[in-house]
Design a protein around this motif. Structure first.
Motif, PDB file in Angstrom:
ATOM      1  N   LEU A  46      48.012  23.519 149.393  1.00  0.00           N
ATOM      2  CA  LEU A  46      49.141  23.156 148.524  1.00  0.00           C
ATOM      3  C   LEU A  46      50.119  22.177 149.159  1.00  0.00           C
ATOM      4  O   LEU A  46      50.862  21.496 148.439  1.00  0.00           O
ATOM      5  CB  LEU A  46      49.909  24.422 148.102  1.00  0.00           C
ATOM      6  CG  LEU A  46      49.107  25.517 147.385  1.00  0.00           C
ATOM      7  CD1 LEU A  46      50.027  26.668 146.993  1.00  0.00           C
ATOM      8  CD2 LEU A  46      48.384  24.958 146.162  1.00  0.00           C
ATOM      9  N   ASP A  47      50.155  22.114 150.473  1.00  0.00           N
ATOM     10  CA  ASP A  47      51.185  21.317 151.147  1.00  0.00           C
ATOM     11  C   ASP A  47      50.630  20.098 151.861  1.00  0.00           C
ATOM     12  O   ASP A  47      51.065  19.724 152.948  1.00  0.00           O
ATOM     13  CB  ASP A  47      51.946  22.193 152.162  1.00  0.00           C
ATOM     14  CG  ASP A  47      52.708  23.326 151.497  1.00  0.00           C
ATOM     15  OD1 ASP A  47      52.947  23.233 150.277  1.00  0.00           O
ATOM     16  OD2 ASP A  47      53.051  24.303 152.190  1.00  0.00           O
ATOM     17  N   GLY A  48      49.614  19.487 151.274  1.00  0.00           N
ATOM     18  CA  GLY A  48      49.105  18.230 151.827  1.00  0.00           C
ATOM     19  C   GLY A  48      48.234  18.376 153.051  1.00  0.00           C
ATOM     20  O   GLY A  48      48.125  17.448 153.861  1.00  0.00           O
ATOM     21  N   GLY A  49      47.563  19.529 153.189  1.00  0.00           N
ATOM     22  CA  GLY A  49      46.724  19.759 154.362  1.00  0.00           C
ATOM     23  C   GLY A  49      45.350  19.139 154.290  1.00  0.00           C
ATOM     24  O   GLY A  49      44.543  19.290 155.213  1.00  0.00           O
ATOM     25  N   GLY A  50      45.044  18.448 153.197  1.00  0.00           N
ATOM     26  CA  GLY A  50      43.782  17.729 153.098  1.00  0.00           C
ATOM     27  C   GLY A  50      42.612  18.542 152.597  1.00  0.00           C
ATOM     28  O   GLY A  50      41.481  18.057 152.575  1.00  0.00           O
ATOM     29  N   TYR A  51      42.848  19.784 152.192  1.00  0.00           N
ATOM     30  CA  TYR A  51      41.776  20.645 151.686  1.00  0.00           C
ATOM     31  C   TYR A  51      41.905  20.821 150.177  1.00  0.00           C
ATOM     32  O   TYR A  51      43.016  20.830 149.624  1.00  0.00           O
ATOM     33  CB  TYR A  51      41.809  22.022 152.349  1.00  0.00           C
ATOM     34  CG  TYR A  51      41.038  22.092 153.647  1.00  0.00           C
ATOM     35  CD1 TYR A  51      39.811  22.746 153.713  1.00  0.00           C
ATOM     36  CD2 TYR A  51      41.533  21.494 154.801  1.00  0.00           C
ATOM     37  CE1 TYR A  51      39.106  22.823 154.891  1.00  0.00           C
ATOM     38  CE2 TYR A  51      40.825  21.555 155.987  1.00  0.00           C
ATOM     39  CZ  TYR A  51      39.612  22.214 156.027  1.00  0.00           C
ATOM     40  OH  TYR A  51      38.910  22.272 157.200  1.00  0.00           O
ATOM     41  N   THR A  52      40.757  20.988 149.523  1.00  0.00           N
ATOM     42  CA  THR A  52      40.694  21.308 148.101  1.00  0.00           C
ATOM     43  C   THR A  52      40.189  22.736 147.962  1.00  0.00           C
ATOM     44  O   THR A  52      39.200  23.121 148.607  1.00  0.00           O
ATOM     45  CB  THR A  52      39.740  20.356 147.365  1.00  0.00           C
ATOM     46  OG1 THR A  52      40.204  19.019 147.524  1.00  0.00           O
ATOM     47  CG2 THR A  52      39.671  20.706 145.880  1.00  0.00           C
ATOM     48  N   GLY A  53      40.852  23.528 147.131  1.00  0.00           N
ATOM     49  CA  GLY A  53      40.423  24.899 146.888  1.00  0.00           C
ATOM     50  C   GLY A  53      39.856  25.048 145.486  1.00  0.00           C
ATOM     51  O   GLY A  53      40.413  24.506 144.527  1.00  0.00           O
ATOM     52  N   LEU A  54      38.744  25.748 145.358  1.00  0.00           N
ATOM     53  CA  LEU A  54      38.107  25.978 144.065  1.00  0.00           C
ATOM     54  C   LEU A  54      37.832  27.467 143.875  1.00  0.00           C
ATOM     55  O   LEU A  54      37.625  28.199 144.851  1.00  0.00           O
ATOM     56  CB  LEU A  54      36.774  25.230 143.969  1.00  0.00           C
ATOM     57  CG  LEU A  54      36.801  23.697 144.040  1.00  0.00           C
ATOM     58  CD1 LEU A  54      35.366  23.164 143.989  1.00  0.00           C
ATOM     59  CD2 LEU A  54      37.637  23.102 142.916  1.00  0.00           C
ATOM     60  N   MET A  55      37.814  27.895 142.614  1.00  0.00           N
ATOM     61  CA  MET A  55      37.415  29.253 142.259  1.00  0.00           C
ATOM     62  C   MET A  55      36.554  29.207 141.007  1.00  0.00           C
ATOM     63  O   MET A  55      36.742  28.335 140.153  1.00  0.00           O
ATOM     64  CB  MET A  55      38.641  30.128 141.983  1.00  0.00           C
ATOM     65  CG  MET A  55      39.532  30.381 143.176  1.00  0.00           C
ATOM     66  SD  MET A  55      40.947  31.460 142.762  1.00  0.00           S
ATOM     67  CE  MET A  55      41.914  30.347 141.702  1.00  0.00           C
ATOM     68  N   VAL A  56      35.617  30.134 140.912  1.00  0.00           N
ATOM     69  CA  VAL A  56      34.896  30.386 139.667  1.00  0.00           C
ATOM     70  C   VAL A  56      35.466  31.663 139.070  1.00  0.00           C
ATOM     71  O   VAL A  56      35.544  32.695 139.755  1.00  0.00           O
ATOM     72  CB  VAL A  56      33.385  30.544 139.903  1.00  0.00           C
ATOM     73  CG1 VAL A  56      32.696  31.041 138.631  1.00  0.00           C
ATOM     74  CG2 VAL A  56      32.779  29.218 140.338  1.00  0.00           C
ATOM     75  N   THR A  57      35.885  31.592 137.820  1.00  0.00           N
ATOM     76  CA  THR A  57      36.473  32.758 137.164  1.00  0.00           C
ATOM     77  C   THR A  57      35.744  33.056 135.852  1.00  0.00           C
ATOM     78  O   THR A  57      35.118  32.172 135.246  1.00  0.00           O
ATOM     79  CB  THR A  57      37.968  32.536 136.870  1.00  0.00           C
ATOM     80  OG1 THR A  57      38.118  31.427 135.967  1.00  0.00           O
ATOM     81  CG2 THR A  57      38.734  32.254 138.149  1.00  0.00           C
ATOM     82  N   GLU A  58      35.849  34.298 135.447  1.00  0.00           N
ATOM     83  CA  GLU A  58      35.288  34.717 134.170  1.00  0.00           C
ATOM     84  C   GLU A  58      36.186  35.807 133.607  1.00  0.00           C
ATOM     85  O   GLU A  58      36.360  36.857 134.229  1.00  0.00           O
ATOM     86  CB  GLU A  58      33.859  35.233 134.341  1.00  0.00           C
ATOM     87  CG  GLU A  58      33.190  35.600 133.016  1.00  0.00           C
ATOM     88  CD  GLU A  58      31.740  36.020 133.222  1.00  0.00           C
ATOM     89  OE1 GLU A  58      30.868  35.536 132.472  1.00  0.00           O
ATOM     90  OE2 GLU A  58      31.492  36.836 134.132  1.00  0.00           O
ATOM     91  N   ASN A  59      36.778  35.526 132.444  1.00  0.00           N
ATOM     92  CA  ASN A  59      37.704  36.472 131.813  1.00  0.00           C
ATOM     93  C   ASN A  59      38.811  36.896 132.769  1.00  0.00           C
ATOM     94  O   ASN A  59      39.187  38.084 132.840  1.00  0.00           O
ATOM     95  CB  ASN A  59      36.947  37.701 131.297  1.00  0.00           C
ATOM     96  CG  ASN A  59      35.909  37.346 130.248  1.00  0.00           C
ATOM     97  OD1 ASN A  59      36.126  36.458 129.422  1.00  0.00           O
ATOM     98  ND2 ASN A  59      34.764  38.020 130.290  1.00  0.00           N
ATOM     99  N   GLY A  60      39.324  35.935 133.549  1.00  0.00           N
ATOM    100  CA  GLY A  60      40.425  36.194 134.462  1.00  0.00           C
ATOM    101  C   GLY A  60      40.021  36.792 135.794  1.00  0.00           C
ATOM    102  O   GLY A  60      40.855  36.984 136.675  1.00  0.00           O
ATOM    103  N   ARG A  61      38.729  37.097 135.966  1.00  0.00           N
ATOM    104  CA  ARG A  61      38.244  37.713 137.200  1.00  0.00           C
ATOM    105  C   ARG A  61      37.621  36.645 138.099  1.00  0.00           C
ATOM    106  O   ARG A  61      36.809  35.845 137.642  1.00  0.00           O
ATOM    107  CB  ARG A  61      37.219  38.795 136.874  1.00  0.00           C
ATOM    108  CG  ARG A  61      36.738  39.593 138.074  1.00  0.00           C
ATOM    109  CD  ARG A  61      35.955  40.815 137.610  1.00  0.00           C
ATOM    110  NE  ARG A  61      34.696  40.443 136.988  1.00  0.00           N
ATOM    111  CZ  ARG A  61      33.510  40.455 137.624  1.00  0.00           C
ATOM    112  NH1 ARG A  61      33.441  40.808 138.905  1.00  0.00           N
ATOM    113  NH2 ARG A  61      32.406  40.136 136.973  1.00  0.00           N
TER     114      ARG A  61
END
Length: 368
Positions: A46-61
């Protein structure tokens, strides 16, 4: 199922809490300290650290998560490579494929032709690869732990082995300590060196000495550069809460006290963190004070010997001294590693000293 990015505090909270559910009933899982992990991942995602975060979700889980970045890869001639970390997933190939596909599609758009993982951000000499052998024991400090099926998920996506890193167990049962002590004593007398604990009151000088040994003992055949003096200072700063002088052993030439080799081990604070369950509340702090003096394992983080003193018993003498210190402090197991499988000399030195291979980690890669 949907793929979503981690772009705000709410997403970060979901990203971090996923492991609580995933490993809820796993007796060997050791949670990272939540406050520290949140600070690190906030900086990265979130603070410009150069990483991208991803999640797979289903019905909020949440079903899967990972983080990735782009950096130079020495093994492949310094090309831009995608490096991923914090991969966690339920046992579902579709969920794994979705999150890995999303990462690879983004990397290809950025001109990247190879992806590899898992690595741990800021500390690529530790937590290298997913665990593929040795699930019967909990992880020691600064090593990986994951579900056994992760290997199948990554290979099912089309990733293959780039290389393995190895960890060895050393106990009194595996080492003929009395015989090795005689060999060590003869080597110290013949080649003129001695072993002593580190003196942290001279930490700046010690950092420079260790840095010089690491620089001269590092070879190109393991595609790894020796860290700079500044990098070593930063590492010491991160590890200062775990380091003890008696487990940081120095081999010095008797004639001029020049540092010729070192073995640095740290108590396995994972034994404490497991009791604390990742928290820093008053009850957890009381547990920390109680259990930190009952640690029964140390992990060897660094083992370096100057080339001209290799095969002269120096590494053996360092480990004999480490065993003696472990005896004095109630430690019954030394874990040595992780070592890259093609780093021949350190692996041979550990085996000759009585180390038994007991955990294997794997770095997976894929051409894009």
């Amino acid at each position: 199922m949907n793929v979503e990015g981690v772009t705000n505090a709410v997403g970060l909270r979901k990203f971090l809490k996923f492991t609580d559910k995933l490993y809820k009933d796993d007796k060997n899982y050791v949670p990272q300290m939540k406050a520290d992990l949140k600070k690190v991942m906030k900086k990265l995602l979130l603070d410009g650290g150069g990483y991208t975060g991803l999640m797979v979700t289903e019905n909020g889980r949440v079903l899967a998560r990972l983080a990735y970045t782009v950096a130079k890869h020495k093994q492949y001639g310094g090309i831009d490579c995608g490096f991923f970390s914090h991969f966690e997933c339920v046992n579902d190939q579709k969920a794994a494929d979705m999150i890995l596909d999303a990462m690879c599609d983004d990397l290809k758009k950025r001109g990247v032709t190879h992806v590899e993982g898992t690595y741990f951000p800021f500390d690529q000499d530790n937590r290298r690869g997913i665990l593929v052998e040795g699930f019967d024991k909990p992880p020691v400090l600064l090593t990986s732990y994951n579900k056994p099926y992760y290997k199948d998920l990554l290979e099912g996506f089309g990733m293959g082995k780039d290389f393995d890193t190895l960890a060895y167990a050393m106990t009194k049962e595996t080492i003929p300590i009395d015989r090795y002590r005689k060999v060590s004593d003869m080597a110290m007398k013949r080649y003129g060196y001695y072993i002593e604990p580190a003196d942290f009151s001279k930490i700046d000088t010690l950092v420079e000495e260790v840095g010089e040994v690491m620089k001269n003992a590092t070879t190109d055949d393991i595609f790894q550069d020796a860290p700079t003096i500044e990098a070593i200072r930063n590492i010491v700063g991160q590890w200062k809460s775990f380091l003890k002088e008696e487990f940081c052993l120095m081999a010095r030439r008797a004639s001029d006290h020049k540092l010729i080799g070192t073995v640095i081990a740290v108590p396995d604070f994972n034994q404490v963190f497991k009791k604390m369950k990742g928290s820093l509340n008053p009850v957890a702090l009381v547990k920390m004070l109680y259990y930190k003096n009952k640690i029964t394992t140390v992990r060897g983080l660094l083992q370096y010997v100057l080339p001209e003193y290799q095969n002269r018993g120096v590494a053996l003498s360092l480990y004999i001294a480490l065993f003696d210190e472990c005896d004095r402090h109630g430690v019954t197991l030394i874990e040595a590693g992780t070592m890259m499988e093609n780093n021949v000399k350190p692996n041979a030195a550990i085996k000759s000293a009585g180390g038994v291979l007991y955990k294997r980690y794997r770095l997976y890669g894929k051409k894009l």
